[in-house]
Design a protein around this motif. Structure first.
Motif, PDB file in Angstrom:
ATOM      1  N   SER A   9       0.796  -1.071   0.154  1.00  0.00           N
ATOM      2  CA  SER A   9      -0.190  -0.131  -0.076  1.00  0.00           C
ATOM      3  C   SER A   9       0.937   1.204  -0.084  1.00  0.00           C
ATOM      4  O   SER A   9       0.423   2.287  -0.394  1.00  0.00           O
ATOM      5  CB  SER A   9      -0.979   0.133   1.080  1.00  0.00           C
ATOM      6  OG  SER A   9      -1.798  -1.183   1.268  1.00  0.00           O
ATOM      7  N   ILE A  12       5.283   0.547  -2.568  1.00  0.00           N
ATOM      8  CA  ILE A  12       5.570   0.521  -3.924  1.00  0.00           C
ATOM      9  C   ILE A  12       4.801   1.631  -4.689  1.00  0.00           C
ATOM     10  O   ILE A  12       5.472   2.203  -5.569  1.00  0.00           O
ATOM     11  CB  ILE A  12       4.260  -0.849  -4.619  1.00  0.00           C
ATOM     12  CG1 ILE A  12       4.928  -2.245  -4.019  1.00  0.00           C
ATOM     13  CG2 ILE A  12       4.291  -1.063  -6.210  1.00  0.00           C
ATOM     14  CD1 ILE A  12       5.901  -2.951  -4.780  1.00  0.00           C
ATOM     15  N   PRO A  13       3.692   2.014  -4.342  1.00  0.00           N
ATOM     16  CA  PRO A  13       3.369   3.710  -4.764  1.00  0.00           C
ATOM     17  C   PRO A  13       4.341   4.557  -4.660  1.00  0.00           C
ATOM     18  O   PRO A  13       4.654   5.557  -5.555  1.00  0.00           O
ATOM     19  CB  PRO A  13       2.041   3.731  -4.195  1.00  0.00           C
ATOM     20  CG  PRO A  13       1.518   2.544  -3.811  1.00  0.00           C
ATOM     21  CD  PRO A  13       2.635   1.625  -3.316  1.00  0.00           C
ATOM     22  N   ILE A  16       7.070   4.229  -7.186  1.00  0.00           N
ATOM     23  CA  ILE A  16       6.619   4.463  -8.506  1.00  0.00           C
ATOM     24  C   ILE A  16       6.620   6.110  -8.699  1.00  0.00           C
ATOM     25  O   ILE A  16       7.062   6.454  -9.652  1.00  0.00           O
ATOM     26  CB  ILE A  16       5.266   3.999  -8.777  1.00  0.00           C
ATOM     27  CG1 ILE A  16       5.344   2.272  -8.947  1.00  0.00           C
ATOM     28  CG2 ILE A  16       4.750   4.583 -10.130  1.00  0.00           C
ATOM     29  CD1 ILE A  16       4.175   1.732  -9.146  1.00  0.00           C
ATOM     30  N   LEU A  17       6.151   6.831  -7.552  1.00  0.00           N
ATOM     31  CA  LEU A  17       5.864   8.200  -7.551  1.00  0.00           C
ATOM     32  C   LEU A  17       7.496   8.684  -7.460  1.00  0.00           C
ATOM     33  O   LEU A  17       7.734   9.753  -8.159  1.00  0.00           O
ATOM     34  CB  LEU A  17       5.211   8.842  -6.537  1.00  0.00           C
ATOM     35  CG  LEU A  17       3.663   8.408  -6.472  1.00  0.00           C
ATOM     36  CD1 LEU A  17       2.933   8.871  -5.257  1.00  0.00           C
ATOM     37  CD2 LEU A  17       3.076   9.092  -7.736  1.00  0.00           C
TER      38      LEU A  17
END
Length: 65
Positions: A9, A12-13, A16-17
């Motif tokens: 949650s 990983i985001p 990526i950001l």
């Protein structure tokens, strides 16, 4: 507590950001370098002084002849 769900949650985001931010900042920095390079090439070049007093290749040719 569900650590597996927290990892996917938040981690990983975030990766990526972060990668997207680095890509955007890299493009902006590259554009600035290209502009500086163009200005530097357009500037008149000064005559560079020679590093050595004599040219070794010319000395070898003179001694061989």
């Amino acid at each position: 507590m569900n650590y597996f769900g927290m990892f996917f949650s938040f981690m990983i985001p975030g990766l990526i950001l972060g990668a997207m931010a680095v890509a955007v900042l890299g493009e902006k920095k590259g554009a600035g370098k290209a502009g500086a390079r163009a200005r530097r090439c357009a500037a008149p070049q000064e005559e560079k002084t020679k590093l050595y007093i004599c040219d070794l290749a010319a000395e070898l040719r003179k001694n061989a002849a």
